[in-house]
Design a protein around this motif. Structure first.
Motif, PDB file in Angstrom:
ATOM      1  N   MET A   1       0.841  -1.205   0.000  1.00 35.81           N
ATOM      2  CA  MET A   1       0.000   0.000   0.000  1.00 35.81           C
ATOM      3  C   MET A   1       0.878   1.258   0.000  1.00 35.81           C
ATOM      4  N   LEU A   2       0.523   2.218  -0.854  1.00 35.74           N
ATOM      5  CA  LEU A   2       1.199   3.512  -0.819  1.00 35.74           C
ATOM      6  C   LEU A   2       0.438   4.437   0.130  1.00 35.74           C
ATOM      7  N   PHE A   3       1.073   5.537   0.480  1.00 39.01           N
ATOM      8  CA  PHE A   3       0.460   6.507   1.389  1.00 39.01           C
ATOM      9  C   PHE A   3       0.475   7.881   0.724  1.00 39.01           C
ATOM     10  N   LEU A   4      -0.615   8.634   0.940  1.00 39.82           N
ATOM     11  CA  LEU A   4      -0.670   9.969   0.345  1.00 39.82           C
ATOM     12  C   LEU A   4      -0.872  11.016   1.438  1.00 39.82           C
ATOM     13  N   SER A   5      -0.629  12.263   1.056  1.00 41.50           N
ATOM     14  CA  SER A   5      -0.769  13.359   2.017  1.00 41.50           C
ATOM     15  C   SER A   5      -2.233  13.768   2.142  1.00 41.50           C
ATOM     16  N   THR A   6      -2.669  14.021   3.366  1.00 43.43           N
ATOM     17  CA  THR A   6      -4.037  14.477   3.607  1.00 43.43           C
ATOM     18  C   THR A   6      -4.331  15.816   2.944  1.00 43.43           C
ATOM     19  N   ARG A   7      -3.261  16.527   2.503  1.00 40.00           N
ATOM     20  CA  ARG A   7      -3.500  17.850   1.925  1.00 40.00           C
ATOM     21  C   ARG A   7      -3.320  17.870   0.409  1.00 40.00           C
ATOM     22  N   ASN A   8      -2.788  16.779  -0.146  1.00 42.01           N
ATOM     23  CA  ASN A   8      -2.548  16.752  -1.591  1.00 42.01           C
ATOM     24  C   ASN A   8      -2.355  15.305  -2.033  1.00 42.01           C
ATOM     25  N   GLU A   9      -3.355  14.774  -2.746  1.00 41.85           N
ATOM     26  CA  GLU A   9      -3.323  13.347  -3.098  1.00 41.85           C
ATOM     27  C   GLU A   9      -2.216  13.011  -4.096  1.00 41.85           C
ATOM     28  N   LYS A  10      -1.622  14.035  -4.695  1.00 40.71           N
ATOM     29  CA  LYS A  10      -0.538  13.765  -5.658  1.00 40.71           C
ATOM     30  C   LYS A  10       0.750  13.391  -4.941  1.00 40.71           C
ATOM     31  N   ILE A  11       0.864  13.771  -3.689  1.00 40.86           N
ATOM     32  CA  ILE A  11       2.066  13.403  -2.929  1.00 40.86           C
ATOM     33  C   ILE A  11       1.888  11.981  -2.417  1.00 40.86           C
ATOM     34  N   LEU A  58      -0.383  -4.986  10.683  1.00 41.84           N
ATOM     35  CA  LEU A  58       0.875  -4.427  10.159  1.00 41.84           C
ATOM     36  C   LEU A  58       1.102  -4.870   8.718  1.00 41.84           C
ATOM     37  N   THR A  59       0.778  -6.141   8.428  1.00 43.07           N
ATOM     38  CA  THR A  59       0.959  -6.659   7.065  1.00 43.07           C
ATOM     39  C   THR A  59       0.052  -5.909   6.096  1.00 43.07           C
ATOM     40  N   GLU A  60      -1.185  -5.681   6.519  1.00 41.95           N
ATOM     41  CA  GLU A  60      -2.155  -4.990   5.667  1.00 41.95           C
ATOM     42  C   GLU A  60      -1.648  -3.577   5.306  1.00 41.95           C
ATOM     43  N   PHE A  61      -1.105  -2.875   6.280  1.00 39.96           N
ATOM     44  CA  PHE A  61      -0.673  -1.491   6.034  1.00 39.96           C
ATOM     45  C   PHE A  61       0.721  -1.397   5.415  1.00 39.96           C
ATOM     46  N   PHE A  62       1.655  -2.174   5.958  1.00 44.54           N
ATOM     47  CA  PHE A  62       3.055  -1.964   5.581  1.00 44.54           C
ATOM     48  C   PHE A  62       3.657  -3.127   4.788  1.00 44.54           C
ATOM     49  N   GLY A  63       2.841  -4.154   4.527  1.00 48.56           N
ATOM     50  CA  GLY A  63       3.362  -5.379   3.922  1.00 48.56           C
ATOM     51  C   GLY A  63       4.009  -5.188   2.570  1.00 48.56           C
ATOM     52  N   GLU A  64       3.561  -4.184   1.833  1.00 46.41           N
ATOM     53  CA  GLU A  64       4.141  -4.010   0.497  1.00 46.41           C
ATOM     54  C   GLU A  64       5.434  -3.204   0.497  1.00 46.41           C
ATOM     55  N   GLY A  65       5.700  -2.502   1.567  1.00 44.48           N
ATOM     56  CA  GLY A  65       6.872  -1.631   1.549  1.00 44.48           C
ATOM     57  C   GLY A  65       8.035  -2.153   2.379  1.00 44.48           C
ATOM     58  N   SER A  75       4.724 -13.653   8.362  1.00 44.80           N
ATOM     59  CA  SER A  75       5.591 -14.299   9.367  1.00 44.80           C
ATOM     60  C   SER A  75       6.692 -13.358   9.846  1.00 44.80           C
ATOM     61  N   ASP A  76       7.195 -12.542   8.926  1.00 41.37           N
ATOM     62  CA  ASP A  76       8.221 -11.565   9.325  1.00 41.37           C
ATOM     63  C   ASP A  76       7.653 -10.586  10.359  1.00 41.37           C
ATOM     64  N   PRO A 124      10.369   1.527  16.732  1.00 37.14           N
ATOM     65  CA  PRO A 124      11.792   1.435  16.382  1.00 37.14           C
ATOM     66  C   PRO A 124      12.084   0.253  15.451  1.00 37.14           C
ATOM     67  N   HIS A 125      11.391  -0.864  15.661  1.00 40.56           N
ATOM     68  CA  HIS A 125      11.585  -2.025  14.783  1.00 40.56           C
ATOM     69  C   HIS A 125      11.104  -1.711  13.362  1.00 40.56           C
ATOM     70  N   LEU A 126       9.980  -1.011  13.260  1.00 36.90           N
ATOM     71  CA  LEU A 126       9.488  -0.626  11.940  1.00 36.90           C
ATOM     72  C   LEU A 126      10.473   0.328  11.267  1.00 36.90           C
ATOM     73  N   ALA A 127      11.050   1.227  12.081  1.00 35.77           N
ATOM     74  CA  ALA A 127      12.008   2.194  11.529  1.00 35.77           C
ATOM     75  C   ALA A 127      13.239   1.478  10.972  1.00 35.77           C
ATOM     76  N   ILE A 128      13.684   0.457  11.692  1.00 44.65           N
ATOM     77  CA  ILE A 128      14.851  -0.305  11.223  1.00 44.65           C
ATOM     78  C   ILE A 128      14.522  -1.011   9.906  1.00 44.65           C
ATOM     79  N   GLU A 129      13.330  -1.612   9.833  1.00 45.64           N
ATOM     80  CA  GLU A 129      12.924  -2.279   8.583  1.00 45.64           C
ATOM     81  C   GLU A 129      12.785  -1.272   7.447  1.00 45.64           C
ATOM     82  N   ALA A 130      12.293  -0.067   7.768  1.00 42.86           N
ATOM     83  CA  ALA A 130      12.160   0.969   6.733  1.00 42.86           C
ATOM     84  C   ALA A 130      13.533   1.345   6.182  1.00 42.86           C
TER      85      ALA A 130
END
Ligand SMILES: *Cc1c(COP(=O)(O)O)cnc(C)c1O
Length: 490
Positions: A1-11, A58-65, A75-76, A124-130
């Motif tokens: 899933m991608l994420f967009l800005s609440t103020r501009n859907e192009k971002i 977490l998989t639903e929101f961040f699983g693609e990134g 499982s991860d 912090p774990h999500l930040a490391i994976e990012a």
């Protein structure tokens, strides 16, 4: 899933960038591009554990990134949750109990005894994976404005996490002594803590400004550990599902029944996680926003006018002493669209006020209800809950219980109160509610234990003996300069 800005859907950005940046480049907040396509397998809730629920969300929101290239992303995430919570929580991270005609989910069994741990033990774990996903070696500096609880939880979560720094700004005289000591005694070598001469809103505005202004050299990036960061909100979705799952497993409700949640609210992050849960398919009747004496949100939900031009109160529920509730912006996006959200936010910045139209308010009110409790009502509620039902609650939870008492005739179905902090975190006020005076907060912890026999959370034991390691104060317009200094030092 991608994420967009609440103020501009192009971002649009991917999960890794949304987590690492914390806020969109135009000042908007990140939301998933298509919430409508996301689903939680609600039909399996009677067989799912709390950790499985969290890993699924977490998989639903961040699983693609994150975990790019992995064969089994779920499982991860599941092992990440196990690792994070195995250390952070002794048992169940969100036990559900019954008290009288309501259910209470206790979210304060983490290391700092407030609900912020649920997300900040994971972030912090999500930040490391990012960072891994972005193949980035940059140091990530997490800026944090706190009304008291986020600071301690962020420091606890990020302390000595490699490749990160954590910088906390709290309102001088705006937190409890216990909260303050938790923060200023942090031993992490990557931790920086400052008292701000101002209130929470000053700290939050200063941090948001610094996020946009600070000149960054190579090798360093700024992010946020506040609930403006989508990585803070997403883990919090899990306990809404978990509460439902526990009710199903105990036979208190049937599959498909709608239930309500009453949420003690400040920055609108916790309750907004409930809105995400609803959009993912959880059967929710009402999400009830409970405000303290700083009732800017309950006024907004009543009138459609958001107006911060009002007196600010330091109350006995200090973690909710907030006038600018950042996450309301995310709800505005879903109800009003990006363009109008940008207009409202501009008006808020320039005039301290905006007004949504009648249809928009009606749509919000289909889901959200509201109420508030002043300081005396908070104390009275704590006393009643303890004397009539033998259940000890803190001041923030009491705000929600009072609003539940006021609203319960209008609510149909079971209702769950989110209990956001241990009563020991606000011992002086809780003791006062029980008719005892003890102005030394540290002594109040012992006294409350003697009177009630309720166990003191491990994280608060011996807190008065912890050494003060951070004693710097900054002016509210000095936040950017302080951050620039920290960013420069390697
Ligand atoms: C942060 C906090 C709240 C408010 O939560 P928001 O997500 O800011 O609305 C309520 N109670 C306690 C104890 C908190 O620490």
């Amino acid at each position: 899933m991608l994420f967009l800005s609440t103020r501009n859907e192009k971002i649009k950005v991917d999960a890794a960038k949304a987590l690492s940046d914390g806020i969109a480049e135009d000042g908007g907040l990140f939301v998933p591009v298509d919430i409508g396509s996301m689903k939680f397998p609600v039909e399996r809730l009677n067989k799912t554990s709390g950790e499985e629920i969290l890993a699924t969300v977490l998989t639903e929101f961040f699983g693609e990134g994150l975990f790019v290239g992995s064969k089994d992303v779920y499982s991860d995430f599941f092992s990440l949750v196990k690792r994070a919570y195995g250390k952070g929580f002794k048992g169940d991270y969100a036990p559900l109990i019954k008290s009288g005609d309501k259910y209470v989910v206790e979210l304060y069994h983490g290391p700092t005894a407030a609900f912020k741990d649920v997300a900040l033990q994971i972030l912090p774990h999500l930040a490391i994976e990012a960072k891994k996903a972005e193949k980035s070696k940059d140091a990530l500096v997490f800026l944090t404005a706190t009304s008291g609880d986020t600071g301690g939880a962020a420091l606890e979560g990020f302390s000595d996490v490699e490749g990160t720094k954590v910088v906390v700004f709290y309102p001088k005289n705006g937190t409890s002594k216990v909260q303050e000591r938790q923060m200023v005694s942090c031993t992490g070598k990557n931790a920086f803590v400052f008292a701000v001469e101002g209130n929470f809103d000053d700290a939050q505005s200063g941090v948001k400004k610094a996020l946009g202004e600070v000149e960054l050299g190579d090798g360093v990036r700024l992010s946020s550990a506040n609930s403006i960061n989508i990585g803070r909100l997403v883990p919090q979705i899990s306990y809404y599902f978990k509460a439902y799952s526990d009710l199903l497993k105990r036979g208190e409700i049937n599959a498909g029944d709608k239930i309500n949640f009453v949420v003690p609210t400040g920055n609108f992050g916790d309750i907004f996680a409930g809105y995400f849960a609803l959009r993912l398919g959880l059967p929710i009747g009402k999400l009830v926003c409970a405000s303290n004496k700083n009732k800017v949100l309950s006024d907004f939900l009543k009138t459609g006018v958001y107006d911060v031009n009002r007196e600010f109160f330091v109350t006995n529920a200090p973690s909710m002493d907030i006038l600018i509730s950042s996450n309301l912006e995310r709800l505005l996006y879903y109800v009003c669209g990006a363009e109008k959200t940008a207009e409202y936010m501009k008006s808020l910045k320039e005039k301290g006020r905006y007004e949504i139209d009648g249809e928009e308010l009606a749509e919000i009110r289909e889901i959200f209800d509201y109420g508030y409790a002043d300081e005396d009502e908070v104390l009275k509620t704590i006393k009643e809950e303890y004397e009539e039902r033998g259940y000890l609650i803190d001041t923030h939870t009491a705000v929600a219980v009072k609003v539940f008492e006021d609203k319960k005739k209008e609510l149909s179905g079971a209702t769950v109160i989110l209990s956001t902090a241990s009563p020991y975190k606000f011992s002086t006020s809780v003791l006062k509610a029980l008719g005892e005076e003890e102005n030394d907060e540290f002594k109040a912890v012992d006294k409350l234990e003697k009177i009630t026999g309720a166990p003191v959370p491990d994280g608060l034991k011996g807190i008065e003996k912890r050494k003060v390691l951070h004693d710097k104060t900054v002016k509210k317009d000095g936040i950017t300069a302080v951050v620039e200094e920290i960013v420069k030092t390697r």
